[in-house]
Design a protein around this motif. Structure first.
Motif, PDB file in Angstrom:
ATOM      1  N   ARG A  81       0.836  -1.205   0.000  1.00 37.25           N
ATOM      2  CA  ARG A  81       0.000   0.000   0.000  1.00 37.25           C
ATOM      3  C   ARG A  81       0.872   1.256   0.000  1.00 37.25           C
ATOM      4  O   ARG A  81       0.635   2.192  -0.751  1.00 37.25           O
ATOM      5  CB  ARG A  81      -0.916  -0.030   1.233  1.00 37.25           C
ATOM      6  N   SER A  82       1.906   1.244   0.855  1.00 30.86           N
ATOM      7  CA  SER A  82       2.806   2.408   0.881  1.00 30.86           C
ATOM      8  C   SER A  82       3.547   2.522  -0.446  1.00 30.86           C
ATOM      9  O   SER A  82       3.774   3.623  -0.952  1.00 30.86           O
ATOM     10  CB  SER A  82       3.828   2.277   2.006  1.00 30.86           C
ATOM     11  N   MET A  83       3.933   1.375  -1.011  1.00 37.10           N
ATOM     12  CA  MET A  83       4.679   1.410  -2.277  1.00 37.10           C
ATOM     13  C   MET A  83       3.822   2.027  -3.385  1.00 37.10           C
ATOM     14  O   MET A  83       4.306   2.818  -4.187  1.00 37.10           O
ATOM     15  CB  MET A  83       5.117  -0.010  -2.651  1.00 37.10           C
ATOM     16  N   ASP A  84       2.551   1.689  -3.416  1.00 33.71           N
ATOM     17  CA  ASP A  84       1.665   2.287  -4.433  1.00 33.71           C
ATOM     18  C   ASP A  84       1.623   3.805  -4.282  1.00 33.71           C
ATOM     19  O   ASP A  84       1.684   4.544  -5.259  1.00 33.71           O
ATOM     20  CB  ASP A  84       0.240   1.713  -4.310  1.00 33.71           C
ATOM     21  N   LEU A  85       1.527   4.249  -3.014  1.00 31.15           N
ATOM     22  CA  LEU A  85       1.483   5.694  -2.782  1.00 31.15           C
ATOM     23  C   LEU A  85       2.795   6.337  -3.246  1.00 31.15           C
ATOM     24  O   LEU A  85       2.788   7.370  -3.927  1.00 31.15           O
ATOM     25  CB  LEU A  85       1.224   5.960  -1.282  1.00 31.15           C
ATOM     26  N   ILE A  86       3.897   5.688  -2.912  1.00 31.23           N
ATOM     27  CA  ILE A  86       5.208   6.245  -3.304  1.00 31.23           C
ATOM     28  C   ILE A  86       5.333   6.285  -4.833  1.00 31.23           C
ATOM     29  O   ILE A  86       5.762   7.278  -5.417  1.00 31.23           O
ATOM     30  CB  ILE A  86       6.346   5.427  -2.638  1.00 31.23           C
ATOM     31  N   MET A  87       4.912   5.196  -5.502  1.00 34.69           N
ATOM     32  CA  MET A  87       5.032   5.166  -6.969  1.00 34.69           C
ATOM     33  C   MET A  87       4.152   6.217  -7.640  1.00 34.69           C
ATOM     34  O   MET A  87       4.445   6.689  -8.725  1.00 34.69           O
ATOM     35  CB  MET A  87       4.648   3.775  -7.497  1.00 34.69           C
ATOM     36  N   ASP A 104      -5.856  14.110 -11.703  1.00 35.32           N
ATOM     37  CA  ASP A 104      -5.277  13.018 -10.923  1.00 35.32           C
ATOM     38  C   ASP A 104      -6.225  11.821 -11.071  1.00 35.32           C
ATOM     39  O   ASP A 104      -7.392  11.894 -10.646  1.00 35.32           O
ATOM     40  CB  ASP A 104      -5.187  13.472  -9.452  1.00 35.32           C
ATOM     41  N   ALA A 105      -5.722  10.740 -11.675  1.00 34.62           N
ATOM     42  CA  ALA A 105      -6.607   9.599 -11.971  1.00 34.62           C
ATOM     43  C   ALA A 105      -7.202   8.978 -10.707  1.00 34.62           C
ATOM     44  O   ALA A 105      -8.164   8.214 -10.777  1.00 34.62           O
ATOM     45  CB  ALA A 105      -5.843   8.543 -12.762  1.00 34.62           C
ATOM     46  N   ARG A 106      -6.649   9.327  -9.550  1.00 33.53           N
ATOM     47  CA  ARG A 106      -7.237   8.788  -8.312  1.00 33.53           C
ATOM     48  C   ARG A 106      -8.649   9.312  -8.088  1.00 33.53           C
ATOM     49  O   ARG A 106      -9.428   8.719  -7.364  1.00 33.53           O
ATOM     50  CB  ARG A 106      -6.329   9.107  -7.120  1.00 33.53           C
ATOM     51  N   GLU A 107      -8.941  10.445  -8.733  1.00 31.87           N
ATOM     52  CA  GLU A 107     -10.312  10.983  -8.630  1.00 31.87           C
ATOM     53  C   GLU A 107     -11.299  10.156  -9.445  1.00 31.87           C
ATOM     54  O   GLU A 107     -12.491  10.188  -9.201  1.00 31.87           O
ATOM     55  CB  GLU A 107     -10.357  12.391  -9.259  1.00 31.87           C
ATOM     56  N   ILE A 108     -10.797   9.487 -10.478  1.00 36.69           N
ATOM     57  CA  ILE A 108     -11.739   8.917 -11.457  1.00 36.69           C
ATOM     58  C   ILE A 108     -11.623   7.412 -11.684  1.00 36.69           C
ATOM     59  O   ILE A 108     -12.498   6.824 -12.305  1.00 36.69           O
ATOM     60  CB  ILE A 108     -11.602   9.642 -12.830  1.00 36.69           C
ATOM     61  N   ILE A 109     -10.550   6.799 -11.205  1.00 41.03           N
ATOM     62  CA  ILE A 109     -10.447   5.341 -11.407  1.00 41.03           C
ATOM     63  C   ILE A 109     -10.468   4.645 -10.041  1.00 41.03           C
ATOM     64  O   ILE A 109      -9.660   4.942  -9.168  1.00 41.03           O
ATOM     65  CB  ILE A 109      -9.181   4.955 -12.203  1.00 41.03           C
ATOM     66  N   ARG A 110     -11.422   3.749  -9.894  1.00 39.92           N
ATOM     67  CA  ARG A 110     -11.591   2.993  -8.639  1.00 39.92           C
ATOM     68  C   ARG A 110     -11.147   1.553  -8.833  1.00 39.92           C
ATOM     69  O   ARG A 110     -11.459   0.934  -9.856  1.00 39.92           O
ATOM     70  CB  ARG A 110     -13.067   2.910  -8.277  1.00 39.92           C
ATOM     71  N   THR A 111     -10.425   1.074  -7.832  1.00 35.68           N
ATOM     72  CA  THR A 111     -10.051  -0.352  -7.855  1.00 35.68           C
ATOM     73  C   THR A 111     -10.403  -0.962  -6.509  1.00 35.68           C
ATOM     74  O   THR A 111     -10.763  -0.244  -5.574  1.00 35.68           O
ATOM     75  CB  THR A 111      -8.526  -0.536  -8.052  1.00 35.68           C
ATOM     76  N   ASP A 112     -10.238  -2.281  -6.428  1.00 37.76           N
ATOM     77  CA  ASP A 112     -10.335  -2.909  -5.116  1.00 37.76           C
ATOM     78  C   ASP A 112      -9.019  -2.638  -4.368  1.00 37.76           C
ATOM     79  O   ASP A 112      -8.189  -1.868  -4.850  1.00 37.76           O
ATOM     80  CB  ASP A 112     -10.636  -4.411  -5.267  1.00 37.76           C
ATOM     81  N   SER A 113      -8.834  -3.300  -3.243  1.00 38.01           N
ATOM     82  CA  SER A 113      -7.634  -2.998  -2.437  1.00 38.01           C
ATOM     83  C   SER A 113      -6.481  -3.952  -2.726  1.00 38.01           C
ATOM     84  O   SER A 113      -5.669  -4.206  -1.838  1.00 38.01           O
ATOM     85  CB  SER A 113      -7.987  -3.054  -0.954  1.00 38.01           C
ATOM     86  N   SER A 114      -6.409  -4.476  -3.949  1.00 37.17           N
ATOM     87  CA  SER A 114      -5.247  -5.325  -4.270  1.00 37.17           C
ATOM     88  C   SER A 114      -4.096  -4.388  -4.610  1.00 37.17           C
ATOM     89  O   SER A 114      -3.912  -4.029  -5.771  1.00 37.17           O
ATOM     90  CB  SER A 114      -5.528  -6.223  -5.469  1.00 37.17           C
ATOM     91  N   THR A 123      -4.382   5.085  -2.205  1.00 37.78           N
ATOM     92  CA  THR A 123      -3.813   5.083  -3.559  1.00 37.78           C
ATOM     93  C   THR A 123      -3.481   3.650  -3.974  1.00 37.78           C
ATOM     94  O   THR A 123      -2.881   2.894  -3.208  1.00 37.78           O
ATOM     95  CB  THR A 123      -2.526   5.938  -3.573  1.00 37.78           C
ATOM     96  N   THR A 124      -3.885   3.294  -5.180  1.00 39.75           N
ATOM     97  CA  THR A 124      -3.528   1.978  -5.723  1.00 39.75           C
ATOM     98  C   THR A 124      -2.856   2.195  -7.078  1.00 39.75           C
ATOM     99  O   THR A 124      -2.857   3.304  -7.608  1.00 39.75           O
ATOM    100  CB  THR A 124      -4.767   1.084  -5.925  1.00 39.75           C
ATOM    101  N   THR A 125      -2.296   1.127  -7.639  1.00 36.01           N
ATOM    102  CA  THR A 125      -1.759   1.211  -9.010  1.00 36.01           C
ATOM    103  C   THR A 125      -2.344   0.058  -9.826  1.00 36.01           C
ATOM    104  O   THR A 125      -2.903  -0.886  -9.271  1.00 36.01           O
ATOM    105  CB  THR A 125      -0.216   1.119  -9.022  1.00 36.01           C
TER     106      THR A 125
END
Ligand code: ASP
Length: 493
Positions: free
Chosen positions: A149-155, A181-191, A231-233
């Protein structure tokens, strides 16, 4: 001359999209909103300020409605990952790596944006992001732990920084652009590390956001948000997927993936010097070719655009004269019997041999379940009708693990001698001959295998699916060059 060139490019681009716009949306409704394009530029296309200028030139060449998806600058995602890994083990080198990210970003901004107050404003947002990145790394250093989770935020900082700078430059150059910022518009699960996209909500969010967009949307590739707001990737090289999702959401007329090659090639050009760009590919062919090593585009990337019938065009940022490869769901009129040859190096062949497997239901299932539990990806399968052996191909680095899984999970069958041997052969090459035209062509495999036979290439395993659009074979890696050139010469020379 330059003007002529720009004009012909503009014309070619508009024409291409016009054809696909077809005046009808995929749902059959009349399309009077004008041509809508999604353009995605990978890391090598935005590697420095000169390249970013070129990207903006390409984007502003024509007047369609546009969404631009950008990756992080070349090397930045790797630098972000490296800094996090160093911080996690308390190695102060992380500060140097983070310093490089900071310097590169600020230098690029300084080279691109000169006017005030735009420069000061952009500097403020960039500095805020860089400080946040630094604080997070410090946190990782303190707790000596960097979760996915932290790595996704860092990336995520790579794409956020780059898009902030690029959007500012576009405005400076006189073209209205908005950072999204795509975080506003793309939703994922928590993988974390590779989120699975929740399409319904994502499409809704994109549709809503697009309505208030002013000018060209400069959208961060690769990143998204989970339902809980983390944040996810979308997995490494995920920006192509972002482009495909956005294109599907806005019912774009085409989705252009701008990269550093002229398009999808008939074979690996490092091995086959006569390899040519394929001008048009069906979706199935593109999936087969990209799955089998033509690294231009990842197959899963295409899924959202395929569902909406949106053509994907691969273009080269460094060579605007090259028309690229169009991937679309249509019959291609090809005069060659195959479309391309894909190849994967460093594969291993696993052969499970046993008299006891003959006529024994469930033998294959046990083998495949064992490999699946061990997280081994099987690339090819072949079994003769004698059922005496089953052979599978996987990446070489997974072969040791595959053998261990099989030996553990099939221990009872090995002890009872119904399975006699598990053989693993390494240093092999998998070659796949691909093409829509192959279906129903009598004599094609005869030509294929005799072209290899004539060059003394020994074939270790063969597989052909019943779609007849792919024949895969395994050979010794040492014969790779001979084999690929022989096949290319026979069918595409
Ligand atoms: N920047 C990300 C990566 O290097 C995503 C991308 O470029 O597509 O994997």
């Amino acid at each position: 001359m330059a003007l002529l060139w720009r004009f012909s490019l503009l014309y070619a681009n508009t024409w291409l999209c016009y054809i696909y716009a077809n005046i009808e949306t995929p749902t059959g409704e009349s399309n009077n909103r004008g041509i809508m394009k999604v353009l995605k530029f990978g890391g090598s296309s935005v590697a420095d300020s000169e390249k970013i200028k070129k990207v903006v030139d390409i984007v502003t060449l024509s007047t369609e409605n546009k969404f631009v998806i950008l990756s992080a600058m070349k090397g930045i995602t790797n630098a972000l990952i490296a800094s996090a890994k160093k911080a996690e083990v308390g190695d102060a080198v992380y500060k140097e790596l983070a310093g490089e990210v900071r310097e590169r970003t600020l230098a690029t901004l300084g080279e691109l944006v000169k006017s005030e107050p735009l420069l000061a404003e952009t500097q403020r947002s960039v500095e805020a992001m860089l400080n946040e990145y630094h604080d997070i790394l410090h946190g990782v250093e303190l707790i000596r732990e960097c979760s996915l989770r932290s790595m996704d935020l860092i990336m995520s900082f790579g794409e956020r920084l780059n898009c902030t700078v690029a959007a500012a430059y576009m405005n400076e150059a006189g073209h209205k652009a908005e950072f999204i910022d795509a975080r506003e518009i793309i939703r994922t699960d928590s993988s974390f590390g590779k989120g699975s996209v929740e399409f319904d909500i994502t499409y809704e969010l994109i549709e809503k956001r697009v309505k208030s967009m002013e000018g060209v949307g400069i959208i961060t590739g690769f990143i998204a948000n989970s339902d809980e707001g983390y944040t996810t990737t979308l997995g490494r090289n995920g920006s192509d997927y972002t482009a495909s999702i956005i294109a599907a959401a806005v019912d774009a007329d085409c989705c252009e993936i701008w990269t550093d090659v002229d398009g999808v090639l008939t074979a690996d050009p490092r091995v086959v010097s006569t390899a040519k760009v394929i001008d048009r590919l069906s979706i199935e062919e593109a999936m087969e070719l990209s799955y089998f090593g033509a690294e231009v585009i990842h197959p899963s990337t295409l899924i959202p655009t395929v569902e909406k019938d949106i053509p994907v065009i691969i273009r080269n940022t460094m060579n605007l004269d090259a028309p690229g490869t169009v991937i679309a769901d249509e019959k291609t009129n090809r005069d060659t019997s195959i479309t391309g040859i894909a190849s994967i190096d460093n594969v291993a062949l696993i052969n499970v041999i046993g008299n006891g497997m003959v006529g024994m239901p469930g033998a294959a299932s046990r083998i495949f379940c064992s490999l699946a539990d061990g997280d081994i990806n099987i690339i090819m399968i072949s079994q003769a009708s004698s059922e005496h052996s089953i052979c599978m191909v996987c990446r070489q680095e997974e072969a040791g693990r595959a053998r261990a899984c099989l030996e553990k999970d099939l221990a009872d069958a090995i002890a009872a001698k119904s399975i006699q041997k598990i053989e693993v052969r390494e240093d092999l090459e998998l070659i796949a001959v691909i093409g829509e035209n192959m279906k129903g062509q009598v004599g094609l495999s005869g030509r294929l295998f005799s072209s290899l036979g004539k060059k003394d290439v020994n074939i270790l395993a063969i597989a052909q699916g019943s779609t007849e659009k792919n024949i895969s074979l395994v050979i010794e890696k040492a014969q790779r060059e001979t084999a690929l050139n022989a096949i290319h010469e026979t069918f595409l020379g």
